[in-house]
Design an enzyme around this catalytic site. Structure first.
Site, short mmCIF file in Angstrom:
data_model
loop_
_atom_site.label_atom_id
_atom_site.label_comp_id
_atom_site.label_asym_id
_atom_site.label_seq_id
_atom_site.Cartn_x
_atom_site.Cartn_y
_atom_site.Cartn_z
N ASP A 35 -6.66 -15.82 -8.29
CA ASP A 35 -7.36 -15.40 -9.51
C ASP A 35 -7.18 -16.50 -10.55
O ASP A 35 -8.00 -17.40 -10.68
CB ASP A 35 -6.78 -14.05 -9.97
N LYS A 70 -0.81 -3.00 -10.21
CA LYS A 70 -0.05 -4.12 -10.74
C LYS A 70 1.40 -4.04 -10.26
O LYS A 70 1.99 -2.95 -10.21
CB LYS A 70 -0.08 -4.12 -12.27
N LYS A 80 -14.04 -14.26 -11.55
CA LYS A 80 -14.22 -13.72 -12.90
C LYS A 80 -15.14 -14.68 -13.66
O LYS A 80 -14.83 -15.87 -13.78
CB LYS A 80 -12.88 -13.58 -13.62
N GLY A 121 -11.90 -7.90 -13.14
CA GLY A 121 -12.18 -7.38 -14.47
C GLY A 121 -11.21 -7.91 -15.51
O GLY A 121 -10.08 -8.29 -15.19
N ASP A 171 -1.47 -6.67 -7.35
CA ASP A 171 -1.77 -7.79 -8.24
C ASP A 171 -0.52 -8.15 -9.02
O ASP A 171 0.00 -7.34 -9.80
CB ASP A 171 -2.90 -7.40 -9.20
N GLU A 214 -2.76 -10.32 -4.89
CA GLU A 214 -3.48 -11.18 -5.82
C GLU A 214 -2.50 -12.00 -6.67
O GLU A 214 -1.58 -11.44 -7.27
CB GLU A 214 -4.38 -10.34 -6.72
N SER A 263 -8.55 -0.79 -11.21
CA SER A 263 -7.29 -1.50 -11.45
C SER A 263 -6.37 -0.59 -12.26
O SER A 263 -6.78 -0.09 -13.32
CB SER A 263 -7.57 -2.80 -12.20
N LYS A 301 -6.28 -1.04 -6.92
CA LYS A 301 -5.47 -2.22 -7.21
C LYS A 301 -4.34 -1.80 -8.15
O LYS A 301 -4.60 -1.23 -9.21
CB LYS A 301 -6.31 -3.32 -7.88
#
Length: 370
Positions: free
Chosen positions: A239, A164, A263, A291, A189, A214, A136, A162
């Site tokens: 998520d 952001k 998670k 994570g 994400d 996400e 990430s 991944k």
């Protein structure tokens, strides 16, 4: 098991570099490390993943301490525990506060499997000897910086990237990544940064062959996500919206997503995580392990849950050295060619380095039944 005492420790660890998402930047990680000790002196370890401020969810490190001290530890001490699954039911009288529940439940799972002489992964039903992992990557100062970081991790063999995104740092950024890396597994994400008003913008991402987007919409939503998913080719992954088996059932029923990020802390522990895995498997919804910038104990729990067979996508469990100068476990979590070898020792499979734990400890308190 008869739990003799539980030690809560407030640890503070500095990350190697800041981690930026749509809701904030993290450099210092404050968290609770939980040690559950039985009457034979055997220790089990758990980790709270709540941040110091309520950015990701309403929980914080301080609220977790309060919930553990005043509610969850008294319930843990209430009677002997035959199996960690019992805590899921025992804690059901306490609404939400899933990260606090998960922290003590994880310690009990570790203790239980050590007493049984089996790896935690085996006790959960996992069979994999190695797990695939991605990485990430937070929001960077420039696109050039981001491309350089991705290049580094592609070279290191990570199986999925991944990145952001947030308004103003989205379509053009993804386009630049795809222009440089046309074939990598890539996902975006959003951490709830968008609304349905941004549907046309999010539809622009369909052309870039993303594995998933996400949590694009609100953290407590499954209704608008269903509407958005019906208009997107790209799978939506939920998520923050998924806190329980029941949330999962409803999201699947409504068509709110095509993928679910599991998670452990967010859903209240390993027991609930396994149940969510099983339901998604029955319904053909892929799952993967997200994570929360965990230290070694939380990272070890993530490895264990990812060994279940329906965790079919690379998770966020990167190497310890990606985050920390020195992690609190021996050996540290390492990644080779995008794979982590699952430990085969009893419990979480890693030894907690008490010297390092002491060096990172800000405060601690021991709780007993009497």
């Amino acid at each position: 098991m008869k739990i003799d005492r539980v030690v809560l420790r407030h640890l503070q660890m500095e990350q190697k570099s800041p981690f930026t998402t749509s809701f904030g930047t993290f450099k210092m990680k404050d968290f609770i490390l939980v040690e559950a000790i039985d009457t034979d002196g055997v220790s089990g370890w758990g980790e709270s993943v709540a941040f110091h401020a309520p950015w990701y969810s309403e929980e914080t490190m301080k609220t977790n301490w309060h919930m553990l001290e005043d509610f969850l530890l008294p319930l843990t001490f209430q009677s002997p525990i035959e199996h960690p699954d019992q805590l899921n039911e025992r804690f059901s009288t306490i609404r939400k506060n899933n990260m606090a529940k998960s922290a003590i439940e994880g310690a009990v799972w570790d203790l239980h499997t050590k007493k049984q002489g089996i790896p935690l992964s085996q006790a959960l039903g996992g069979k994999k000897k190695q797990i695939e992992v991605g990485i990430s990557i937070g929001i960077q100062p420039t696109v050039k910086d981001l491309l350089s970081i991705i290049d580094k991790y592609v070279t290191e063999g990570y199986r999925r990237m991944k990145v952001k995104i947030k308004p103003g740092w989205d379509v053009s950024v993804i386009a630049a990544i795809r222009g440089r890396f046309p074939h990598i597994q890539l996902m975006a994400d959003a951490n709830s940064a968008y609304t349905l008003r941004d549907t046309n913008l999010l539809k622009e991402l369909d052309q870039y062959n993303l594995t998933m987007i996400e949590q694009p919409l609100a953290s407590d939503d499954i209704i608008d996500h269903a509407s958005l998913q019906a208009q997107l080719q790209t799978p939506i992954c939920l998520d923050e919206s998924i806190h329980s088996l029941e949330d999962t059932r409803k999201a699947i029923s409504l068509g709110s997503c095509k993928v679910i990020n599991v998670k452990i802390g967010r859903v209240g522990g390993l027991t609930e995580a396994v149940r969510i895995h099983d339901l998604c498997k029955e319904n053909g919804i892929p799952v993967w392990c997200g994570g929360m910038l965990e230290a070694g104990v939380g990272r070890a729990h993530n490895i264990a849950i990812t060994t279940l067979d329906h965790f079919t996508m690379p998770g966020d469990t990167a190497a310890s050295s990606h985050y920390w100068e020195k992690d609190i476990i021996d050996p540290e979590v390492t990644v080779r060619d995008g794979l982590i070898t699952v430990p085969d020792k009893p419990g979480i499979g890693y030894e907690v380095n008490r010297r390092l734990v002491d060096s990172y400890t800000v405060s601690s308190k021991t709780y007993r039944k009497w």
